[in-house]
Design a protein around this motif. Structure first.
Motif, PDB file in Angstrom:
ATOM      1  N   SER A 264      37.377  38.072  22.007  1.00  0.00           N
ATOM      2  CA  SER A 264      36.899  38.065  23.395  1.00  0.00           C
ATOM      3  C   SER A 264      35.877  36.954  23.614  1.00  0.00           C
ATOM      4  O   SER A 264      35.866  36.304  24.664  1.00  0.00           O
ATOM      5  N   ILE A 265      35.020  36.742  22.638  1.00  0.00           N
ATOM      6  CA  ILE A 265      34.052  35.648  22.733  1.00  0.00           C
ATOM      7  C   ILE A 265      34.784  34.309  22.758  1.00  0.00           C
ATOM      8  O   ILE A 265      34.481  33.428  23.577  1.00  0.00           O
ATOM      9  N   ARG A 266      35.747  34.148  21.878  1.00  0.00           N
ATOM     10  CA  ARG A 266      36.523  32.909  21.830  1.00  0.00           C
ATOM     11  C   ARG A 266      37.233  32.662  23.162  1.00  0.00           C
ATOM     12  O   ARG A 266      37.222  31.539  23.689  1.00  0.00           O
ATOM     13  N   ASN A 267      37.839  33.692  23.711  1.00  0.00           N
ATOM     14  CA  ASN A 267      38.556  33.547  24.986  1.00  0.00           C
ATOM     15  C   ASN A 267      37.609  33.155  26.120  1.00  0.00           C
ATOM     16  O   ASN A 267      37.997  32.402  27.029  1.00  0.00           O
ATOM     17  N   THR A 268      36.371  33.669  26.087  1.00  0.00           N
ATOM     18  CA  THR A 268      35.385  33.295  27.107  1.00  0.00           C
ATOM     19  C   THR A 268      35.068  31.813  27.026  1.00  0.00           C
ATOM     20  O   THR A 268      34.994  31.115  28.051  1.00  0.00           O
ATOM     21  N   LEU A 269      34.898  31.302  25.817  1.00  0.00           N
ATOM     22  CA  LEU A 269      34.610  29.880  25.633  1.00  0.00           C
ATOM     23  C   LEU A 269      35.784  29.012  26.077  1.00  0.00           C
ATOM     24  O   LEU A 269      35.595  27.972  26.727  1.00  0.00           O
ATOM     25  N   VAL A 270      36.987  29.437  25.740  1.00  0.00           N
ATOM     26  CA  VAL A 270      38.180  28.687  26.127  1.00  0.00           C
ATOM     27  C   VAL A 270      38.330  28.664  27.646  1.00  0.00           C
ATOM     28  O   VAL A 270      38.628  27.614  28.247  1.00  0.00           O
ATOM     29  N   TYR A 271      38.117  29.808  28.280  1.00  0.00           N
ATOM     30  CA  TYR A 271      38.216  29.898  29.746  1.00  0.00           C
ATOM     31  C   TYR A 271      37.231  28.957  30.415  1.00  0.00           C
ATOM     32  O   TYR A 271      37.582  28.216  31.348  1.00  0.00           O
ATOM     33  N   PHE A 272      35.982  28.957  29.953  1.00  0.00           N
ATOM     34  CA  PHE A 272      34.968  28.125  30.579  1.00  0.00           C
ATOM     35  C   PHE A 272      35.289  26.642  30.404  1.00  0.00           C
ATOM     36  O   PHE A 272      35.168  25.856  31.347  1.00  0.00           O
ATOM     37  N   ALA A 273      35.705  26.256  29.206  1.00  0.00           N
ATOM     38  CA  ALA A 273      36.012  24.849  28.948  1.00  0.00           C
ATOM     39  C   ALA A 273      37.178  24.371  29.800  1.00  0.00           C
ATOM     40  O   ALA A 273      37.179  23.239  30.298  1.00  0.00           O
ATOM     41  N   SER A 274      38.182  25.239  29.983  1.00  0.00           N
ATOM     42  CA  SER A 274      39.358  24.851  30.766  1.00  0.00           C
ATOM     43  C   SER A 274      39.073  24.817  32.258  1.00  0.00           C
ATOM     44  O   SER A 274      39.751  24.113  33.018  1.00  0.00           O
ATOM     45  N   SER A 275      38.051  25.559  32.697  1.00  0.00           N
ATOM     46  CA  SER A 275      37.733  25.633  34.127  1.00  0.00           C
ATOM     47  C   SER A 275      36.646  24.657  34.549  1.00  0.00           C
ATOM     48  O   SER A 275      36.430  24.454  35.746  1.00  0.00           O
ATOM     49  N   ASN A 276      35.958  24.060  33.576  1.00  0.00           N
ATOM     50  CA  ASN A 276      34.844  23.169  33.882  1.00  0.00           C
ATOM     51  C   ASN A 276      34.948  21.899  33.060  1.00  0.00           C
ATOM     52  O   ASN A 276      34.735  21.923  31.845  1.00  0.00           O
ATOM     53  N   PRO A 277      35.286  20.776  33.688  1.00  0.00           N
ATOM     54  CA  PRO A 277      35.367  19.505  32.953  1.00  0.00           C
ATOM     55  C   PRO A 277      34.068  19.217  32.215  1.00  0.00           C
ATOM     56  O   PRO A 277      32.975  19.347  32.771  1.00  0.00           O
ATOM     57  N   GLY A 278      34.192  18.884  30.941  1.00  0.00           N
ATOM     58  CA  GLY A 278      33.007  18.623  30.123  1.00  0.00           C
ATOM     59  C   GLY A 278      32.279  19.872  29.705  1.00  0.00           C
ATOM     60  O   GLY A 278      31.150  19.802  29.209  1.00  0.00           O
ATOM     61  N   GLY A 279      32.919  21.029  29.869  1.00  0.00           N
ATOM     62  CA  GLY A 279      32.246  22.290  29.583  1.00  0.00           C
ATOM     63  C   GLY A 279      32.482  22.846  28.197  1.00  0.00           C
ATOM     64  O   GLY A 279      32.064  23.972  27.909  1.00  0.00           O
ATOM     65  N   ALA A 280      33.140  22.084  27.327  1.00  0.00           N
ATOM     66  CA  ALA A 280      33.388  22.578  25.971  1.00  0.00           C
ATOM     67  C   ALA A 280      32.068  22.831  25.256  1.00  0.00           C
ATOM     68  O   ALA A 280      31.152  21.997  25.268  1.00  0.00           O
ATOM     69  N   VAL A 281      31.949  23.984  24.642  1.00  0.00           N
ATOM     70  CA  VAL A 281      30.717  24.372  23.964  1.00  0.00           C
ATOM     71  C   VAL A 281      30.514  23.521  22.714  1.00  0.00           C
ATOM     72  O   VAL A 281      31.455  23.250  21.968  1.00  0.00           O
ATOM     73  N   GLN A 282      29.257  23.115  22.492  1.00  0.00           N
ATOM     74  CA  GLN A 282      28.931  22.299  21.327  1.00  0.00           C
ATOM     75  C   GLN A 282      28.294  23.108  20.211  1.00  0.00           C
ATOM     76  O   GLN A 282      28.292  22.671  19.055  1.00  0.00           O
ATOM     77  N   ARG A 283      27.745  24.255  20.551  1.00  0.00           N
ATOM     78  CA  ARG A 283      27.197  25.131  19.518  1.00  0.00           C
ATOM     79  C   ARG A 283      27.104  26.553  20.051  1.00  0.00           C
ATOM     80  O   ARG A 283      27.032  26.781  21.259  1.00  0.00           O
ATOM     81  N   ILE A 284      27.109  27.500  19.129  1.00  0.00           N
ATOM     82  CA  ILE A 284      26.959  28.922  19.452  1.00  0.00           C
ATOM     83  C   ILE A 284      25.675  29.410  18.801  1.00  0.00           C
ATOM     84  O   ILE A 284      25.447  29.177  17.607  1.00  0.00           O
ATOM     85  N   VAL A 285      24.843  30.072  19.594  1.00  0.00           N
ATOM     86  CA  VAL A 285      23.586  30.620  19.094  1.00  0.00           C
ATOM     87  C   VAL A 285      23.688  32.136  19.103  1.00  0.00           C
ATOM     88  O   VAL A 285      23.844  32.760  20.156  1.00  0.00           O
TER      89      VAL A 285
END
Length: 347
Positions: A264-285
């Motif tokens: 579910s966490i992975r899917n959230t990151l994928v969704y955000f990156a695909s919906s926002n140009p330049g939104g790919a996460v660079q690190r997870i805290v």
């Protein structure tokens, strides 16, 4: 100061902000206390025993020995709606007066049943003029009233009700982390909060109804009849499938229980990156007690192909004379939410 009410723990912290360019980077933690929550007081984010909870809040507040009078309490539940919206640019006083009108079509429930707030992030120029873009927060009125009633019964002078995710963001997005696309992931016992930050701005909040207690239940089921403690086994073995002895079955049970959360966490990151140009996460805290489940961070890094690190909510923060956090050494990430909530509305 702030109160963080979790499913298994109540925490109280008092923070004095600094005077630098970012007041959060030179803050002082003047007071801190925590108390365990009796089982069953809160179930699935719902307060089942308000009198018992009020007693724990009262005891924790007294133990902290705070000097502040303005108290913030955090609320974080998957039923709270947090959504990025655009509304016509206007002073914040007018924004709050007209918010229900502008966002009624963005909610699946009636605006009359929710308490609304808006966290502005930037101005956007469009064909119809200037708009404010930000996070709409819609909390069920009954839930807010229940929390307020508990804090009031505890005799604590409540001033502000805040979304726990925004507290997590305030405390976590500092220093180099604030400059990158970052996913703040706070793993609690019964819920996991995800905040995606981009360009010094919180862009997406998601609260998942899954947490580290899912592993406890799975391990306890696998350990039936052994007389061992599932919580201790979760921390000692967790999801470490390299365990070769007879305890491997417990690691497999924990992995089976927590893998859906990781997905579910992975899917959230994928969704955000695909919906926002330049939104790919660079690190997870990672923060929260569940961050310390053995093997969880490695499994999350493998699933997301991202660097994963523990949060350091105390980085750059000085401790007041009466604050002793030696018991939290090596587990400081558990304090992330309450520290951020105590930093108040400072961005």
């Amino acid at each position: 100061m702030a109160i963080d009410i979790g499913a298994t723990m109540v925490r109280v912290a008092e923070v004095e902000l600094g005077s630098g360019a970012n007041p959060r980077d030179s803050a002082v933690l003047h007071a801190y206390a925590e108390r365990s929550m009796p089982a069953g007081v809160i179930r699935n984010g719902v307060i089942e025993e308000p009198a018992s909870l009020a007693g724990v809040v009262r005891e924790t507040y007294a133990a902290a020995k705070t000097s502040g009078k303005n108290v913030t309490v955090g609320i974080g539940h998957h039923s709270l709606v947090v959504r990025e919206v655009d509304i016509p640019a206007q002073p914040m006083a007018q924004v709050r007066d007209t918010l229900a009108f502008h966002v009624q079509d963005s909610l699946t429930t009636s605006v009359d049943d929710a308490i609304l707030d808006f966290f502005p992030t930037l101005e956007v120029e469009g064909q119809s003029g200037t708009s404010l873009r930000g996070l709409l927060v819609a909390a069920p009125k009954d839930m807010v009233r229940d929390v307020v009633a508990v804090v009031d019964k505890a005799g604590v002078p409540l001033t502000v009700v805040d979304h726990s995710a925004l507290g997590l963001w305030r405390g976590g997005c500092r220093g180099q982390i604030a400059l990158e696309n970052t996913a703040l992931v706070d793993v609690g016992s019964s819920a996991t909060t995800i905040v995606l930050s981009q360009g010094l701005t919180p862009r997406l909040v998601r609260v998942l109804p899954q947490g580290s207690n899912d592993a406890n239940k799975a391990i306890a089921n696998a350990m039936k009849g052994t007389g061992q403690d599932a919580e201790s086994m979760k921390r000692e073995i967790g999801m470490d499938l390299n365990i070769q002895d007879d305890r491997r079955a417990y690691a497999e049970a924990a992995s089976h229980a927590l893998n859906p959360l990781i997905e579910s966490i992975r899917n959230t990151l994928v969704y955000f990156a695909s919906s926002n140009p330049g939104g790919a996460v660079q690190r997870i805290v990672l923060t929260g007690g569940g961050a310390y489940v053995r093997g969880f961070g490695q499994a999350l890094a493998s699933a997301t192909r991202q660097a994963v690190q523990y949060g350091e909510p105390l980085a750059g923060i000085r401790l007041g004379k009466g604050v002793d956090l030696r018991a939290h050494q090596g587990r400081e990430a558990e304090l992330a939410t309450v520290i951020g909530l105590a930093m108040g509305g400072e961005r």
